[in-house]
Scaffold this motif. Sequence first.
Motif, mmCIF file in Angstrom:
data_model
loop_
_atom_site.group_PDB
_atom_site.id
_atom_site.type_symbol
_atom_site.label_atom_id
_atom_site.label_comp_id
_atom_site.label_asym_id
_atom_site.label_seq_id
_atom_site.Cartn_x
_atom_site.Cartn_y
_atom_site.Cartn_z
ATOM 1 N N ILE A 1 -24.242 11.805 -8.971
ATOM 2 C CA ILE A 1 -24.981 11.805 -7.705
ATOM 3 C C ILE A 1 -26.436 11.419 -7.985
ATOM 4 O O ILE A 1 -27.058 11.955 -8.917
ATOM 5 C CB ILE A 1 -24.929 13.193 -7.036
ATOM 6 N N PRO A 2 -27.018 10.504 -7.201
ATOM 7 C CA PRO A 2 -28.416 10.132 -7.420
ATOM 8 C C PRO A 2 -29.375 11.262 -7.086
ATOM 9 O O PRO A 2 -29.106 12.084 -6.197
ATOM 10 C CB PRO A 2 -28.615 8.934 -6.483
ATOM 11 N N MET B 1 -20.541 14.045 2.203
ATOM 12 C CA MET B 1 -20.816 12.710 1.697
ATOM 13 C C MET B 1 -20.211 11.669 2.626
ATOM 14 O O MET B 1 -19.103 11.846 3.150
ATOM 15 C CB MET B 1 -20.251 12.553 0.279
ATOM 16 N N LYS B 2 -20.905 10.554 2.806
ATOM 17 C CA LYS B 2 -20.426 9.477 3.655
ATOM 18 C C LYS B 2 -19.222 8.791 3.014
ATOM 19 O O LYS B 2 -19.085 8.766 1.800
ATOM 20 C CB LYS B 2 -21.536 8.461 3.896
ATOM 21 N N SER B 3 -18.382 8.232 3.880
ATOM 22 C CA SER B 3 -17.167 7.586 3.410
ATOM 23 C C SER B 3 -17.106 6.143 3.894
ATOM 24 O O SER B 3 -17.600 5.823 4.984
ATOM 25 C CB SER B 3 -15.937 8.355 3.895
ATOM 26 N N LEU C 1 -15.861 20.410 -4.794
ATOM 27 C CA LEU C 1 -14.822 20.010 -3.861
ATOM 28 C C LEU C 1 -15.326 18.789 -3.079
ATOM 29 O O LEU C 1 -16.530 18.660 -2.850
ATOM 30 C CB LEU C 1 -14.497 21.153 -2.897
ATOM 31 N N PRO C 2 -14.432 17.901 -2.654
ATOM 32 C CA PRO C 2 -14.865 16.699 -1.941
ATOM 33 C C PRO C 2 -15.786 16.980 -0.753
ATOM 34 O O PRO C 2 -16.744 16.238 -0.504
ATOM 35 C CB PRO C 2 -13.547 16.064 -1.500
ATOM 36 N N GLU C 3 -15.526 18.050 -0.004
ATOM 37 C CA GLU C 3 -16.346 18.354 1.167
ATOM 38 C C GLU C 3 -17.751 18.811 0.794
ATOM 39 O O GLU C 3 -18.660 18.774 1.640
ATOM 40 C CB GLU C 3 -15.675 19.442 2.013
ATOM 41 N N VAL D 1 -24.036 6.695 -3.071
ATOM 42 C CA VAL D 1 -22.647 6.903 -3.486
ATOM 43 C C VAL D 1 -21.828 7.305 -2.268
ATOM 44 O O VAL D 1 -22.345 7.913 -1.321
ATOM 45 C CB VAL D 1 -22.538 7.987 -4.579
ATOM 46 N N HIS D 2 -20.545 6.944 -2.277
ATOM 47 C CA HIS D 2 -19.667 7.234 -1.159
ATOM 48 C C HIS D 2 -18.274 7.598 -1.671
ATOM 49 O O HIS D 2 -17.883 7.184 -2.762
ATOM 50 C CB HIS D 2 -19.534 6.015 -0.231
ATOM 51 N N THR D 3 -17.565 8.331 -0.865
ATOM 52 C CA THR D 3 -16.129 8.436 -1.069
ATOM 53 C C THR D 3 -15.485 7.249 -0.359
ATOM 54 O O THR D 3 -16.118 6.578 0.448
ATOM 55 C CB THR D 3 -15.574 9.760 -0.515
#
Length: 220
Positions: free
Chosen positions: A104-105, A1-3, A133-135, A57-59
């Motif tokens: 999540i869309p 996911m993009k940050s 998990l975040p990754e 959505v982003h972290t």
Amino acid sequence: MKSITINGSQRESVGKVSTKALRNAGKVPCVVYGGDKPIHFSADELAFRHLVYTPDVHTVVIALEDGIKVNAILQDIQFHPVNDRILHMDFYQIYDDKEVMMEIPVRIVGNSRGVRNGGVLRVVTRKLRIKALPENLPDFIEADITEMKIGAKMYVTAVQTDDYKILHPDNTVICQIRTSRTAIADLEEEEETDEEGEEGETEAGDVPATETDDVAAVKE
């Protein structure tokens, strides 16, 4: 996911007076939960435009003074009831080895056979709540409708992977192809009907000579 990186400053005072002063200065009061203790900080309102005013959505990487960086996700946001300005934001700190829940869309892809035949696509669920998990958090969940016929429904089980767990019942519908007045028969069913008709014609051609043909042969 993009940050997205948000540059902010820690808040020493969290009272109403200081909070109002921050908002008047074009800043947003924020807090990060999930760590050893809450982290109160503020950042320019414009810094959140790519995080809030987008369907994606982003972290978030919250960069504070003294080189402090906190990985987090947006948890809650409060808007002004009249002018829609951001009043307050809550974040939740994330860790590489701990699963996190996030919405999540859903992205619909493909050219449905049912739609080509006059059916109408109805998207029922536009976001799915998952745990991962975040990754392994995806930017979006892809739902391929290419093979869907008129009357078909796609359930969340069709988009489940080993990377994340979907926190919805298995019978949750993502989308469906509904019939309409202009809908026609499914192309595959028509092709199957045509093939059966051709087989019937072939069998008829193999039938022995008719009785009329026999009579004509005797007269000769």
